[in-house]
Motif scaffolding. Sequence first.
Motif, short mmCIF file in Angstrom:
data_model
loop_
_atom_site.label_atom_id
_atom_site.label_comp_id
_atom_site.label_asym_id
_atom_site.label_seq_id
_atom_site.Cartn_x
_atom_site.Cartn_y
_atom_site.Cartn_z
N GLU A 149 0.83 -1.21 0.00
CA GLU A 149 0.00 0.00 0.00
C GLU A 149 0.86 1.26 0.00
O GLU A 149 0.50 2.27 -0.62
N MET A 150 2.00 1.21 0.66
CA MET A 150 2.93 2.33 0.61
C MET A 150 3.40 2.56 -0.81
O MET A 150 3.46 3.70 -1.30
N ALA A 151 3.76 1.47 -1.50
CA ALA A 151 4.20 1.58 -2.89
C ALA A 151 3.08 2.14 -3.78
O ALA A 151 3.33 2.98 -4.66
N ASP A 152 1.85 1.68 -3.55
CA ASP A 152 0.72 2.22 -4.30
C ASP A 152 0.62 3.73 -4.13
O ASP A 152 0.40 4.47 -5.09
N THR A 162 10.46 9.00 -11.33
CA THR A 162 11.52 8.42 -12.17
C THR A 162 11.81 6.97 -11.84
O THR A 162 12.61 6.33 -12.55
N LEU A 163 11.22 6.45 -10.81
CA LEU A 163 11.50 5.07 -10.40
C LEU A 163 10.47 4.11 -10.96
O LEU A 163 9.27 4.37 -10.94
N ALA A 164 10.95 2.96 -11.43
CA ALA A 164 10.06 1.90 -11.89
C ALA A 164 9.31 1.30 -10.71
O ALA A 164 9.79 1.34 -9.57
N ARG A 165 8.15 0.72 -10.99
CA ARG A 165 7.32 0.19 -9.92
C ARG A 165 8.02 -0.90 -9.13
O ARG A 165 7.89 -0.97 -7.90
N VAL A 171 11.99 -0.86 -2.41
CA VAL A 171 12.35 0.17 -1.42
C VAL A 171 11.32 0.19 -0.29
O VAL A 171 11.69 0.25 0.89
N CYS A 172 10.05 0.13 -0.63
CA CYS A 172 9.00 0.18 0.40
C CYS A 172 9.06 -1.04 1.32
O CYS A 172 8.82 -0.92 2.53
N THR A 173 9.40 -2.19 0.78
CA THR A 173 9.57 -3.39 1.61
C THR A 173 10.68 -3.18 2.62
O THR A 173 10.53 -3.51 3.81
N LEU A 208 17.35 6.11 1.02
CA LEU A 208 17.05 4.91 0.25
C LEU A 208 16.42 5.28 -1.10
O LEU A 208 16.81 4.74 -2.15
N PHE A 209 15.48 6.20 -1.07
CA PHE A 209 14.86 6.63 -2.33
C PHE A 209 15.85 7.42 -3.19
O PHE A 209 15.92 7.22 -4.41
N ALA A 210 16.63 8.30 -2.55
CA ALA A 210 17.60 9.09 -3.31
C ALA A 210 18.64 8.18 -3.96
O ALA A 210 19.01 8.36 -5.13
N GLY A 211 19.12 7.20 -3.22
CA GLY A 211 20.08 6.25 -3.77
C GLY A 211 19.49 5.44 -4.91
O GLY A 211 20.18 5.14 -5.90
#
Length: 229
Positions: A149-152, A162-165, A171-173, A208-211
């Motif tokens: 749900e966070m990824a959604d 810019t990030l693929a699903r 990352v969310c996991t 984590l997201f920036a990396g």
Amino acid sequence: MKSASDEAPRAEPDIAAAHELPAGKRKLIEAALRLTAGGRNFASLGLRELAREAGLNPNTFYRHFDTLDDLAREAVEWVSRRLRPMLRRERWLAAHDQPHSVPRRACVAFFTFALENREAFLSALAEYHGTSRALREAVRATLHAVSAEMADDVVQLDLMPTLARDVVDEVCTQIVLQLFHLSAEYIDADAARRDALVGYAERFIVRLFAGSVLLAQHDAERAPMSKRA
């Protein structure tokens, strides 16, 4: 014009009302969580002990559950049905207010819920590596649902365009697992340490997201070179 609260995701009716359990079932679940919060597993509980802690007749147990595993799974689901809609709503409200505040507000919401549901979180942490396969799967299924749900929300709110699903999912996991395990320290910490943990968790998410963005850019730049080679 719609407000942020109008646009925030709404839980399905059955989820929204699901935490309103019958009194006897709720008392048994709360009693089991109190008894297991100290590190005991659900399998070690006796029905008389559980009924005594709940202030109920032992026969009441079988009106609501067939086995202790059934009770434990219901306890996990009961917490999940309250945690997940709250987190989603907090993310959406933060995103429509100040998008850069989403990581911190989500961390605060998660840790506050953990503190308010101390026994449930400590029991879940113990069962994450516990002896009961059914309970391990129940806890991990809840964490998977939270991360999915966070990824959604990250995708729907266009927070990381810019990030693929599949990268967002990964990352969310990692984020949810980190917050889950940090919740044990947060629950037992003093106010200053709790503030520090929120800051650490926020930086962890941002980094984590920036990396991941930098890695995606690096891979994209290497792709044409690989084709030429």
